[in-house]
Design a protein around this motif. Structure first.
Motif, short mmCIF file in Angstrom:
data_model
loop_
_atom_site.label_atom_id
_atom_site.label_comp_id
_atom_site.label_asym_id
_atom_site.label_seq_id
_atom_site.Cartn_x
_atom_site.Cartn_y
_atom_site.Cartn_z
N ASP B 44 0.84 -1.21 0.00
CA ASP B 44 0.00 0.00 0.00
C ASP B 44 0.88 1.26 0.00
OD1 ASP B 44 -2.40 -1.38 0.03
OD2 ASP B 44 -2.69 -1.23 2.20
N GLY B 47 2.45 1.82 -3.28
CA GLY B 47 1.41 2.34 -4.17
C GLY B 47 1.15 3.82 -3.95
N GLN B 48 1.08 4.20 -2.68
CA GLN B 48 0.86 5.63 -2.36
C GLN B 48 2.06 6.45 -2.81
OE1 GLN B 48 -0.36 6.05 1.77
NE2 GLN B 48 -1.87 4.42 1.56
N SER B 51 1.69 7.20 -6.49
CA SER B 51 0.76 8.30 -6.77
C SER B 51 1.38 9.66 -6.43
CB SER B 51 -0.52 8.15 -5.94
OG SER B 51 -1.12 6.91 -6.19
N LYS B 106 -3.48 9.04 9.18
CA LYS B 106 -4.93 8.98 8.98
C LYS B 106 -5.56 10.37 9.06
CE LYS B 106 -9.19 7.13 10.85
NZ LYS B 106 -9.53 8.15 11.88
N ALA B 122 -7.57 13.73 -4.38
CA ALA B 122 -7.89 12.39 -4.91
C ALA B 122 -6.96 11.33 -4.33
CB ALA B 122 -7.81 12.39 -6.44
N GLU B 125 -7.96 10.75 -0.74
CA GLU B 125 -9.21 9.99 -0.63
C GLU B 125 -8.94 8.50 -0.81
OE1 GLU B 125 -12.00 10.93 -3.74
OE2 GLU B 125 -13.41 9.40 -3.05
N LYS B 126 -8.11 8.20 -1.79
CA LYS B 126 -7.77 6.81 -2.08
C LYS B 126 -6.97 6.20 -0.92
CE LYS B 126 -7.50 3.22 -4.30
NZ LYS B 126 -8.78 2.61 -4.62
N SER B 127 -5.94 6.91 -0.49
CA SER B 127 -5.00 6.38 0.49
C SER B 127 -5.62 6.27 1.88
CB SER B 127 -3.77 7.28 0.57
OG SER B 127 -3.24 7.49 -0.73
N LYS B 129 -8.51 5.24 2.80
CA LYS B 129 -9.20 3.98 3.02
C LYS B 129 -8.22 2.89 3.44
CE LYS B 129 -12.76 4.99 -0.38
NZ LYS B 129 -13.64 4.43 -1.39
N GLU B 130 -7.04 2.90 2.85
CA GLU B 130 -6.03 1.89 3.19
C GLU B 130 -5.45 2.17 4.57
OE1 GLU B 130 -4.89 1.89 -1.54
OE2 GLU B 130 -3.44 2.66 -0.12
N LYS B 132 -6.77 3.47 7.15
CA LYS B 132 -7.64 3.06 8.26
C LYS B 132 -7.34 1.62 8.67
CE LYS B 132 -11.62 5.97 7.13
NZ LYS B 132 -13.00 5.89 6.61
N TYR B 133 -7.12 0.77 7.69
CA TYR B 133 -6.77 -0.62 7.99
C TYR B 133 -5.41 -0.71 8.67
CZ TYR B 133 -10.58 -3.09 5.62
OH TYR B 133 -11.80 -3.60 5.27
#
Lengths: 161, 249
Positions: B44, B47-48, B51, B106, B122, B125-127, B129-130, B132-133
């Protein structure tokens, strides 16, 4: 004559490389198809930021369309609005379960740190007596569960909202 | 150099270096599930990073890609906070480092979803969600280890004592942020620190851990002044691109 509808149909034949029973349409990864000056723009969105399947999906889309003589294609990756498991289609949820992966259930807000885990029914025997083994499973989008009745270990396609 | 470029590199480098640190656990996790969890979280973060650094390259406008930025800069050009480059040590240290970072990331992403910069919003917003986990995972481990055996309690308390000195830097602001703040691209780090402290106190309390009384804090990463660890990380991270420039596989 190539139409937008025809391309949507063809996209039903492009599968997610990590969950090969789902098409990119089932998954909600395919967002939009449009035509700009003779070029077909295919807009997709990643499930998770680091999803390694995105490049493969991009290549598969181009390959699928090329097989049908459509070469002027551009695949665009957008982040917003961010993908959510709500976009997983009904047929997609059914196919997941048949494949042995529990589909996402409506889940608690993860910002509530100490809330209970959601109840995820076993995809094999439908028992609700299951437990989470790990929040992180075989791929970024899955968690690992086990059924306490039939003992089946299974993947859960975790909720992302 | 534009302020936005600098800001994006700061966030991108945090994810890049933390993602690399977590990936070092691959094959070494205390149990299989945690091995998988840490590498998932690493993924994750990578991936971030993609971006954030991709967008940084576009903002800069010199044709640098996310890979150029990740692999072809020198140590002093990296802008990550010192916290994320600290060594993994044992699993407890890694989880404490992760928790202190997730508890900051977070609320930061929550703020940035309202950024006046559409692409940054954007990415946030995407990151988010990840993240939080990630926070749920690291917070649960801090509680389990802190409120576990005498041995696990002592180890994570020591980890907290050692890592605490790197936490103020998470809220570092300088000249670079002035314009971004004025334009609503980013938001107050005081608000951020309040949310962070609230989360940290709640979790540490449940974990029966104590915040160290020592006010000593270190900073430097945001200015490119790093601890000795970053050089070793970069030597490994950049090896392939330095040895075989432009290679792909």
């Amino acid at each position: 004559m190539v139409t937008k509808e025809r391309i949507w149909e063809l996209m039903e034949e492009v599968f997610d490389p990590e969950v090969p029973v789902l098409t990119i349409v089932d998954l909600g990864v395919l967002r939009e198809i449009s035509e700009v000056d003779g070029t077909w723009m295919i807009t997709i969105t990643p499930t998770y930021s680091g999803c390694p399947a995105m490049k493969r999906i991009e290549d598969d889309i181009i390959e699928k369309l090329a097989e049908h003589g459509i070469h002027d294609v551009k695949v665009e990756n957008v982040l917003s609005p961010a993908w959510t498991t709500d976009w997983l289609s009904e047929p997609g949820r059914r196919k997941l379960k048949e494949y042995g992966i529990a589909p996402p259930v409506d889940e608690i807000d993860k910002s509530v740190l100490f809330a209970d885990q959601p109840i995820v029914p076993c995809p094999k025997c439908d028992s609700k007596n299951t437990k989470m083994i790990s929040q992180f499973g075989s791929t970024a989008c899955k968690a690992h569960y086990q059924c306490q009745d039939c003992q089946e270990p299974f993947d859960y396609f975790k909720c992302l909202k | 150099m534009s302020a936005l470029f600098e800001y994006l590199v700061r966030l991108g480098d945090d994810s890049l270096i933390l993602g690399h640190r977590l990936s070092e656990w691959c094959g070494h996790g205390p149990i299989l599930e945690e091995d998988i969890a840490m590498t998932n979280i690493a993924l994750d973060h990578v991936g971030q990073t993609t971006s954030l650094l991709k967008y940084a390259g576009e903002v800069e406008g010199k044709g640098r890609t996310e890979d150029d930025l990740a692999f072809l800069r020198f140590e002093r050009e990296y802008r990550n906070v010192l916290l994320v480059e600290q060594a993994n040590e044992d699993f407890g240290v890694t989880m404490m480092r992760q928790f202190l970072f997730d508890a900051y990331r977070k609320p930061l992403y929550e703020q940035l979803t309202k950024s006046s910069d559409v692409q940054l919003a954007a990415i946030a917003e995407k990151s988010l969600k990840e993240t939080k986990y990630h926070l749920k995972h690291s917070a649960e481990w801090v509680i389990r280890l802190g409120d576990g055996t005498d041995e696990s309690h002592e180890r994570v308390q020591t980890a907290l004592n050692n890592l605490w000195r790197y936490t103020d830097e998470l809220f570092y602001t300088d000249q670079n942020d002035v314009e971004l703040l004025a334009n609503g691209v980013i938001f107050s780090s005081e608000e951020l620190k309040k949310s962070w402290m609230e989360m940290v106190k709640t979790v540490l309390d449940r974990a029966t851990l104590t915040i160290p009384n020592n006010g000593w804090q270190r900073e430097g990463g945001r200015k490119g002044l790093h601890s000795e660890h970053l050089g070793y990380i970069l030597a490994e991270l950049q090896y392939m691109q330095r040895a075989y420039p432009g290679m792909e596989w």
